[in-house]
Design a protein around this motif. Structure first.
Motif, PDB file in Angstrom:
ATOM      1  N   VAL A  55      33.112  31.589  58.204  1.00  0.00           N
ATOM      2  CA  VAL A  55      33.867  31.937  56.880  1.00  0.00           C
ATOM      3  C   VAL A  55      33.778  33.782  56.733  1.00  0.00           C
ATOM      4  O   VAL A  55      32.743  34.138  56.501  1.00  0.00           O
ATOM      5  CB  VAL A  55      33.563  31.344  55.678  1.00  0.00           C
ATOM      6  CG1 VAL A  55      33.963  31.638  54.499  1.00  0.00           C
ATOM      7  CG2 VAL A  55      33.652  29.581  55.987  1.00  0.00           C
ATOM      8  N   PRO A 108      41.883  34.129  43.238  1.00  0.00           N
ATOM      9  CA  PRO A 108      41.611  32.662  43.053  1.00  0.00           C
ATOM     10  C   PRO A 108      40.349  32.410  43.307  1.00  0.00           C
ATOM     11  O   PRO A 108      39.268  33.097  43.937  1.00  0.00           O
ATOM     12  CB  PRO A 108      42.619  32.226  44.238  1.00  0.00           C
ATOM     13  CG  PRO A 108      43.467  33.437  44.603  1.00  0.00           C
ATOM     14  CD  PRO A 108      42.953  34.668  44.107  1.00  0.00           C
ATOM     15  N   GLY A 127      37.235  30.883  45.428  1.00  0.00           N
ATOM     16  CA  GLY A 127      36.993  31.145  46.942  1.00  0.00           C
ATOM     17  C   GLY A 127      37.495  32.557  47.346  1.00  0.00           C
ATOM     18  O   GLY A 127      37.326  32.985  48.729  1.00  0.00           O
ATOM     19  N   ALA A 128      38.052  33.302  46.656  1.00  0.00           N
ATOM     20  CA  ALA A 128      38.478  34.665  46.970  1.00  0.00           C
ATOM     21  C   ALA A 128      37.343  35.583  47.429  1.00  0.00           C
ATOM     22  O   ALA A 128      37.587  36.593  48.337  1.00  0.00           O
ATOM     23  CB  ALA A 128      39.447  35.315  45.857  1.00  0.00           C
ATOM     24  N   HIS A 158      38.166  34.720  34.932  1.00  0.00           N
ATOM     25  CA  HIS A 158      39.561  33.962  35.197  1.00  0.00           C
ATOM     26  C   HIS A 158      40.271  34.062  33.937  1.00  0.00           C
ATOM     27  O   HIS A 158      41.706  33.669  34.101  1.00  0.00           O
ATOM     28  CB  HIS A 158      39.349  32.360  35.474  1.00  0.00           C
ATOM     29  CG  HIS A 158      38.768  32.480  37.100  1.00  0.00           C
ATOM     30  ND1 HIS A 158      39.793  32.661  38.040  1.00  0.00           N
ATOM     31  CD2 HIS A 158      37.644  31.862  37.545  1.00  0.00           C
ATOM     32  CE1 HIS A 158      38.880  32.457  39.133  1.00  0.00           C
ATOM     33  NE2 HIS A 158      37.680  32.168  38.937  1.00  0.00           N
TER      34      HIS A 158
HETATM   35  N1  LIG Z   1      25.906  31.496  50.503  1.00  0.00           N
HETATM   36  C1  LIG Z   1      26.857  31.071  50.804  1.00  0.00           C
HETATM   37  N2  LIG Z   1      26.889  30.451  52.110  1.00  0.00           N
HETATM   38  C2  LIG Z   1      28.100  29.936  52.711  1.00  0.00           C
HETATM   39  N3  LIG Z   1      29.286  30.306  52.193  1.00  0.00           N
HETATM   40  C3  LIG Z   1      29.473  31.094  51.115  1.00  0.00           C
HETATM   41  C4  LIG Z   1      28.153  31.356  50.535  1.00  0.00           C
HETATM   42  N4  LIG Z   1      28.718  31.865  49.440  1.00  0.00           N
HETATM   43  C5  LIG Z   1      30.087  31.812  49.190  1.00  0.00           C
HETATM   44  N5  LIG Z   1      30.395  31.321  50.386  1.00  0.00           N
HETATM   45  C6  LIG Z   1      31.924  31.045  50.718  1.00  0.00           C
HETATM   46  O1  LIG Z   1      32.457  32.295  50.719  1.00  0.00           O
HETATM   47  C7  LIG Z   1      33.924  32.128  50.181  1.00  0.00           C
HETATM   48  C8  LIG Z   1      33.931  32.973  48.883  1.00  0.00           C
HETATM   49  O2  LIG Z   1      33.075  32.330  47.565  1.00  0.00           O
HETATM   50  P1  LIG Z   1      32.775  32.879  46.420  1.00  0.00           P
HETATM   51  O3  LIG Z   1      31.842  32.106  45.607  1.00  0.00           O
HETATM   52  O4  LIG Z   1      32.453  34.526  46.637  1.00  0.00           O
HETATM   53  O5  LIG Z   1      34.334  32.926  45.738  1.00  0.00           O
HETATM   54  P2  LIG Z   1      34.646  33.390  44.197  1.00  0.00           P
HETATM   55  O6  LIG Z   1      35.731  34.168  44.245  1.00  0.00           O
HETATM   56  O7  LIG Z   1      33.452  33.782  43.435  1.00  0.00           O
HETATM   57  O8  LIG Z   1      35.310  31.957  43.614  1.00  0.00           O
HETATM   58  P3  LIG Z   1      35.283  31.295  42.240  1.00  0.00           P
HETATM   59  O9  LIG Z   1      36.141  31.978  41.542  1.00  0.00           O
HETATM   60  O10 LIG Z   1      35.179  29.806  42.329  1.00  0.00           O
HETATM   61  O11 LIG Z   1      33.759  31.554  41.687  1.00  0.00           O
HETATM   62  C9  LIG Z   1      34.038  30.695  49.830  1.00  0.00           C
HETATM   63  O12 LIG Z   1      34.868  30.023  50.972  1.00  0.00           O
HETATM   64  C10 LIG Z   1      32.470  29.996  49.803  1.00  0.00           C
HETATM   65  O13 LIG Z   1      32.500  28.749  50.386  1.00  0.00           O
END
Ligand SMILES: Nc1ncnc2c1ncn2[C@@H]1O[C@H](COP(=O)(O)OP(=O)(O)OP(=O)(O)O)[C@@H](O)[C@H]1O
Ligand SMILES: [Mg+2]
Length: 262
Positions: free
Chosen positions: A17, A38, A40-41, A210
Protein backbone atom coordinates in the motif's frame (compact mmCIF):
# COMPACT_ATOMS: atom_id res chain seq x y z
CA UNK A 1 6.21 34.99 4.37
CA UNK A 2 8.74 32.44 5.67
CA UNK A 3 8.32 28.73 5.13
CA UNK A 4 7.98 26.90 8.42
CA UNK A 5 7.55 23.39 7.01
CA UNK A 6 8.69 22.10 3.62
CA UNK A 7 7.64 18.66 2.45
CA UNK A 8 9.46 17.44 -0.66
CA UNK A 9 8.53 14.33 -2.67
CA UNK A 10 7.32 12.49 0.41
CA UNK A 11 6.42 8.81 -0.04
CA UNK A 12 5.29 6.17 2.45
CA UNK A 13 4.63 2.54 1.63
CA UNK A 14 3.18 -0.10 3.93
CA UNK A 15 3.98 -3.35 2.15
CA UNK A 16 2.05 -3.03 -1.10
CA UNK A 17 0.00 0.00 0.00
CA UNK A 18 1.40 3.37 -1.06
CA UNK A 19 -0.22 5.61 1.56
CA UNK A 20 1.61 8.78 0.42
CA UNK A 21 3.09 9.15 -3.05
CA UNK A 22 5.56 11.91 -4.00
CA UNK A 23 3.84 14.68 -2.00
CA UNK A 24 5.29 18.21 -1.92
CA UNK A 25 4.00 21.41 -0.30
CA UNK A 26 4.99 24.15 2.13
CA UNK A 27 3.42 25.62 5.24
CA UNK A 28 4.16 29.29 5.74
CA UNK A 29 4.44 30.97 9.13
CA UNK A 30 1.21 32.22 10.65
CA UNK A 31 -1.25 30.30 8.46
CA UNK A 32 -3.99 27.74 9.01
CA UNK A 33 -3.49 25.06 6.36
CA UNK A 34 -6.12 22.35 5.80
CA UNK A 35 -5.44 18.78 4.67
CA UNK A 36 -8.55 17.10 3.29
CA UNK A 37 -9.52 14.05 1.28
CA UNK A 38 -11.58 10.84 1.46
CA UNK A 39 -11.08 8.12 4.11
CA UNK A 40 -7.79 6.32 3.51
CA UNK A 41 -6.39 9.18 1.37
CA UNK A 42 -3.23 9.27 3.50
CA UNK A 43 -3.83 12.33 5.73
CA UNK A 44 -2.95 10.74 9.07
CA UNK A 45 0.03 9.00 7.45
CA UNK A 46 1.39 12.40 6.43
CA UNK A 47 0.90 13.75 9.96
CA UNK A 48 2.60 10.65 11.37
CA UNK A 49 5.70 11.32 9.29
CA UNK A 50 5.88 15.03 10.18
CA UNK A 51 5.50 14.20 13.89
CA UNK A 52 8.00 11.29 13.63
CA UNK A 53 5.66 8.46 14.54
CA UNK A 54 7.42 6.69 11.65
CA UNK A 55 10.00 7.77 9.02
CA UNK A 56 9.20 8.33 5.33
CA UNK A 57 10.03 5.66 2.76
CA UNK A 58 11.42 8.45 0.56
CA UNK A 59 11.48 12.22 0.45
CA UNK A 60 12.48 15.10 2.69
CA UNK A 61 10.81 17.02 5.53
CA UNK A 62 12.35 20.35 6.53
CA UNK A 63 11.38 22.54 9.47
CA UNK A 64 12.82 26.07 9.47
CA UNK A 65 15.21 24.93 6.75
CA UNK A 66 16.57 21.98 8.75
CA UNK A 67 15.93 18.34 7.80
CA UNK A 68 13.82 16.65 10.44
CA UNK A 69 12.87 13.34 8.82
CA UNK A 70 14.56 10.55 10.79
CA UNK A 71 14.73 12.62 14.01
CA UNK A 72 13.06 10.98 17.05
CA UNK A 73 9.68 12.35 18.12
CA UNK A 74 10.94 14.01 21.33
CA UNK A 75 13.35 16.07 19.18
CA UNK A 76 10.50 17.09 16.89
CA UNK A 77 8.60 18.27 19.96
CA UNK A 78 11.63 20.18 21.26
CA UNK A 79 11.94 21.93 17.90
CA UNK A 80 8.39 23.22 18.27
CA UNK A 81 6.02 20.79 16.51
CA UNK A 82 3.17 19.19 18.44
CA UNK A 83 -0.02 17.35 17.54
CA UNK A 84 -3.31 15.81 18.57
CA UNK A 85 -4.51 12.36 17.53
CA UNK A 86 -7.55 11.21 15.53
CA UNK A 87 -8.03 8.48 18.15
CA UNK A 88 -7.70 10.37 21.40
CA UNK A 89 -4.57 9.57 23.41
CA UNK A 90 -5.78 10.49 26.87
CA UNK A 91 -4.85 8.87 30.19
CA UNK A 92 -8.32 8.16 31.55
CA UNK A 93 -7.23 7.55 35.16
CA UNK A 94 -5.42 10.86 35.36
CA UNK A 95 -6.94 14.29 35.93
CA UNK A 96 -7.20 16.93 33.23
CA UNK A 97 -4.28 18.83 34.80
CA UNK A 98 -2.09 15.70 35.01
CA UNK A 99 -2.84 14.84 31.38
CA UNK A 100 -1.72 18.28 30.24
CA UNK A 101 1.39 18.27 32.47
CA UNK A 102 2.50 14.87 31.15
CA UNK A 103 2.61 16.30 27.64
CA UNK A 104 5.19 18.79 28.75
CA UNK A 105 7.87 16.35 29.96
CA UNK A 106 9.72 16.30 26.68
CA UNK A 107 10.45 20.01 27.11
CA UNK A 108 12.11 19.77 30.52
CA UNK A 109 15.81 19.34 31.16
CA UNK A 110 15.84 17.20 34.27
CA UNK A 111 13.66 14.44 32.85
CA UNK A 112 11.57 11.71 34.39
CA UNK A 113 14.03 10.32 36.97
CA UNK A 114 14.74 13.58 38.78
CA UNK A 115 11.05 14.41 38.55
CA UNK A 116 10.27 11.14 40.35
CA UNK A 117 12.96 11.84 43.00
CA UNK A 118 11.68 15.44 43.36
CA UNK A 119 15.15 16.96 43.13
CA UNK A 120 15.26 20.75 43.61
CA UNK A 121 15.68 21.65 39.97
CA UNK A 122 12.81 19.43 39.09
CA UNK A 123 10.54 21.09 41.65
CA UNK A 124 11.20 24.43 39.98
CA UNK A 125 10.53 22.87 36.59
CA UNK A 126 7.37 21.29 37.99
CA UNK A 127 6.14 24.80 38.81
CA UNK A 128 6.94 25.98 35.27
CA UNK A 129 5.11 22.98 33.80
CA UNK A 130 2.15 23.58 36.12
CA UNK A 131 1.93 27.21 35.04
CA UNK A 132 2.15 26.33 31.34
CA UNK A 133 -0.50 23.62 31.77
CA UNK A 134 -2.91 25.88 33.65
CA UNK A 135 -2.51 28.63 31.07
CA UNK A 136 -3.61 26.29 28.28
CA UNK A 137 -6.36 24.68 30.37
CA UNK A 138 -7.80 28.17 30.88
CA UNK A 139 -7.35 29.01 27.20
CA UNK A 140 -9.50 26.05 26.10
CA UNK A 141 -12.00 26.66 28.93
CA UNK A 142 -11.44 23.54 31.06
CA UNK A 143 -10.42 25.21 34.35
CA UNK A 144 -13.67 24.10 36.05
CA UNK A 145 -12.75 20.44 35.49
CA UNK A 146 -8.96 20.58 35.90
CA UNK A 147 -9.05 18.17 38.89
CA UNK A 148 -11.60 15.82 37.35
CA UNK A 149 -10.54 12.40 36.02
CA UNK A 150 -10.35 12.56 32.24
CA UNK A 151 -12.25 9.25 32.00
CA UNK A 152 -15.46 10.90 33.18
CA UNK A 153 -15.46 13.72 30.60
CA UNK A 154 -17.59 13.84 27.43
CA UNK A 155 -15.94 13.74 24.00
CA UNK A 156 -16.14 17.49 23.43
CA UNK A 157 -14.10 18.18 26.56
CA UNK A 158 -11.61 15.39 25.75
CA UNK A 159 -10.87 17.02 22.40
CA UNK A 160 -10.26 20.33 24.21
CA UNK A 161 -8.00 18.48 26.64
CA UNK A 162 -5.88 17.11 23.79
CA UNK A 163 -5.67 20.60 22.35
CA UNK A 164 -4.49 22.03 25.70
CA UNK A 165 -1.87 19.30 26.03
CA UNK A 166 -0.51 19.96 22.55
CA UNK A 167 -0.37 23.71 23.24
CA UNK A 168 1.39 23.30 26.60
CA UNK A 169 4.59 22.26 24.81
CA UNK A 170 4.61 25.76 23.25
CA UNK A 171 4.65 24.69 19.60
CA UNK A 172 5.20 26.91 16.59
CA UNK A 173 3.53 24.33 14.37
CA UNK A 174 0.44 22.52 15.63
CA UNK A 175 -1.00 19.47 13.81
CA UNK A 176 -4.67 18.72 14.51
CA UNK A 177 -5.94 15.34 13.24
CA UNK A 178 -9.78 15.47 13.15
CA UNK A 179 -10.01 17.63 16.26
CA UNK A 180 -13.73 18.24 15.60
CA UNK A 181 -14.74 14.60 14.90
CA UNK A 182 -17.84 13.72 16.91
CA UNK A 183 -18.45 17.29 18.05
CA UNK A 184 -21.89 18.91 17.68
CA UNK A 185 -22.52 22.08 15.70
CA UNK A 186 -21.94 24.47 18.61
CA UNK A 187 -18.79 22.66 19.79
CA UNK A 188 -17.41 22.67 16.23
CA UNK A 189 -17.98 26.42 16.00
CA UNK A 190 -16.18 26.96 19.31
CA UNK A 191 -13.30 24.78 18.10
CA UNK A 192 -13.06 26.88 14.89
CA UNK A 193 -12.82 30.04 17.01
CA UNK A 194 -10.10 28.51 19.19
CA UNK A 195 -8.05 27.48 16.14
CA UNK A 196 -8.27 31.03 14.77
CA UNK A 197 -7.13 32.41 18.13
CA UNK A 198 -4.17 29.99 18.07
CA UNK A 199 -3.21 31.22 14.60
CA UNK A 200 -3.52 34.81 15.82
CA UNK A 201 -0.94 34.04 18.54
CA UNK A 202 1.50 33.33 15.69
CA UNK A 203 1.28 29.53 15.75
CA UNK A 204 0.90 27.84 12.35
CA UNK A 205 -1.86 25.23 12.34
CA UNK A 206 -2.12 22.21 10.03
CA UNK A 207 -5.59 20.67 10.25
CA UNK A 208 -7.03 17.40 8.98
CA UNK A 209 -10.82 17.62 9.10
CA UNK A 210 -13.91 16.20 7.41
CA UNK A 211 -16.16 19.06 8.59
CA UNK A 212 -16.17 21.32 5.53
CA UNK A 213 -17.79 24.27 7.35
CA UNK A 214 -14.80 24.30 9.68
CA UNK A 215 -12.22 23.78 6.93
CA UNK A 216 -13.66 26.32 4.49
CA UNK A 217 -14.34 28.79 7.30
CA UNK A 218 -10.86 28.99 8.82
CA UNK A 219 -8.19 27.76 6.38
CA UNK A 220 -5.90 30.16 4.56
CA UNK A 221 -5.00 27.37 2.16
CA UNK A 222 -6.02 23.77 1.60
CA UNK A 223 -4.15 20.72 0.32
CA UNK A 224 -6.19 17.81 -1.05
CA UNK A 225 -5.11 14.16 -1.05
CA UNK A 226 -6.78 11.28 -2.86
CA UNK A 227 -5.42 7.74 -2.72
CA UNK A 228 -2.06 8.94 -1.46
CA UNK A 229 -1.61 11.57 -4.17
CA UNK A 230 -1.88 15.37 -3.87
CA UNK A 231 -4.60 16.34 -6.33
CA UNK A 232 -5.01 20.03 -5.51
CA UNK A 233 -3.78 22.97 -3.46
CA UNK A 234 -5.33 26.42 -3.16
CA UNK A 235 -7.59 28.82 -1.28
CA UNK A 236 -10.94 27.54 0.02
CA UNK A 237 -12.67 29.14 -2.98
CA UNK A 238 -10.30 27.53 -5.47
CA UNK A 239 -10.71 24.14 -3.80
CA UNK A 240 -14.53 24.39 -3.77
CA UNK A 241 -14.51 25.00 -7.52
CA UNK A 242 -11.88 22.39 -8.41
CA UNK A 243 -13.48 19.66 -10.54
CA UNK A 244 -10.99 16.99 -9.44
CA UNK A 245 -11.73 17.72 -5.76
CA UNK A 246 -15.50 17.75 -6.33
CA UNK A 247 -15.30 14.37 -8.06
CA UNK A 248 -12.93 12.75 -5.55
CA UNK A 249 -14.27 14.17 -2.32
CA UNK A 250 -16.66 17.10 -2.03
CA UNK A 251 -19.40 15.81 -4.35
CA UNK A 252 -21.71 17.73 -6.68
CA UNK A 253 -24.17 18.44 -3.85
CA UNK A 254 -21.52 20.39 -1.98
CA UNK A 255 -20.63 22.41 -5.07
CA UNK A 256 -24.32 23.28 -5.63
CA UNK A 257 -24.79 24.28 -1.98
CA UNK A 258 -21.78 26.59 -2.23
CA UNK A 259 -23.17 28.24 -5.37
CA UNK A 260 -26.44 28.98 -3.55
CA UNK A 261 -24.85 30.26 -0.32
CA UNK A 262 -21.93 31.99 -2.07
N1 LIG B 1 0.58 1.88 10.32
C1 LIG B 1 0.03 1.43 9.18
N2 LIG B 1 0.29 0.18 8.72
C2 LIG B 1 -0.23 -0.25 7.56
N3 LIG B 1 -1.06 0.48 6.78
C3 LIG B 1 -1.36 1.71 7.18
C4 LIG B 1 -0.84 2.26 8.40
N4 LIG B 1 -1.31 3.53 8.55
C5 LIG B 1 -2.09 3.75 7.46
N5 LIG B 1 -2.12 2.68 6.64
C6 LIG B 1 -2.84 2.59 5.36
O1 LIG B 1 -2.50 3.75 4.61
C7 LIG B 1 -3.64 4.26 3.93
C8 LIG B 1 -3.89 5.69 4.35
O2 LIG B 1 -4.37 5.71 5.69
P1 LIG B 1 -4.51 7.03 6.55
O3 LIG B 1 -4.86 6.61 7.93
O4 LIG B 1 -3.32 7.88 6.38
O5 LIG B 1 -5.77 7.72 5.85
P2 LIG B 1 -6.60 9.02 6.27
O6 LIG B 1 -6.60 9.92 5.11
O7 LIG B 1 -6.09 9.54 7.56
O8 LIG B 1 -8.08 8.42 6.44
P3 LIG B 1 -9.27 8.80 7.49
O9 LIG B 1 -9.96 10.01 6.92
O10 LIG B 1 -10.16 7.60 7.46
O11 LIG B 1 -8.64 9.02 8.83
C9 LIG B 1 -4.79 3.31 4.23
O12 LIG B 1 -4.88 2.37 3.19
C10 LIG B 1 -4.36 2.65 5.53
O13 LIG B 1 -4.91 1.37 5.67
MG1 LIG C 1 -6.89 9.78 9.42
Amino acid sequence: MNNLLEVQNLTKSFGGVVANSDISFTIEEGLIVGLIGPNGAGKSTLFNMVSAVFPPTAGVIKYKGQRIDHLPSFKICELGISRTFQNLQIFKNMTVLENVMVGHHSRTKSGMISAALRLPRSRKEEQIIYNAAMEQIKFVGLEDVCDVNAGSLPLGKLRLLELARALATEPQLLLLDEIAAGLNHQETKEMSDLIKQIRDKGISVFVVEHDMDLVMGICDKIIVLDQGVKIAEGTPKEIQNNEKVITAYLGEEFAEKMEVTG
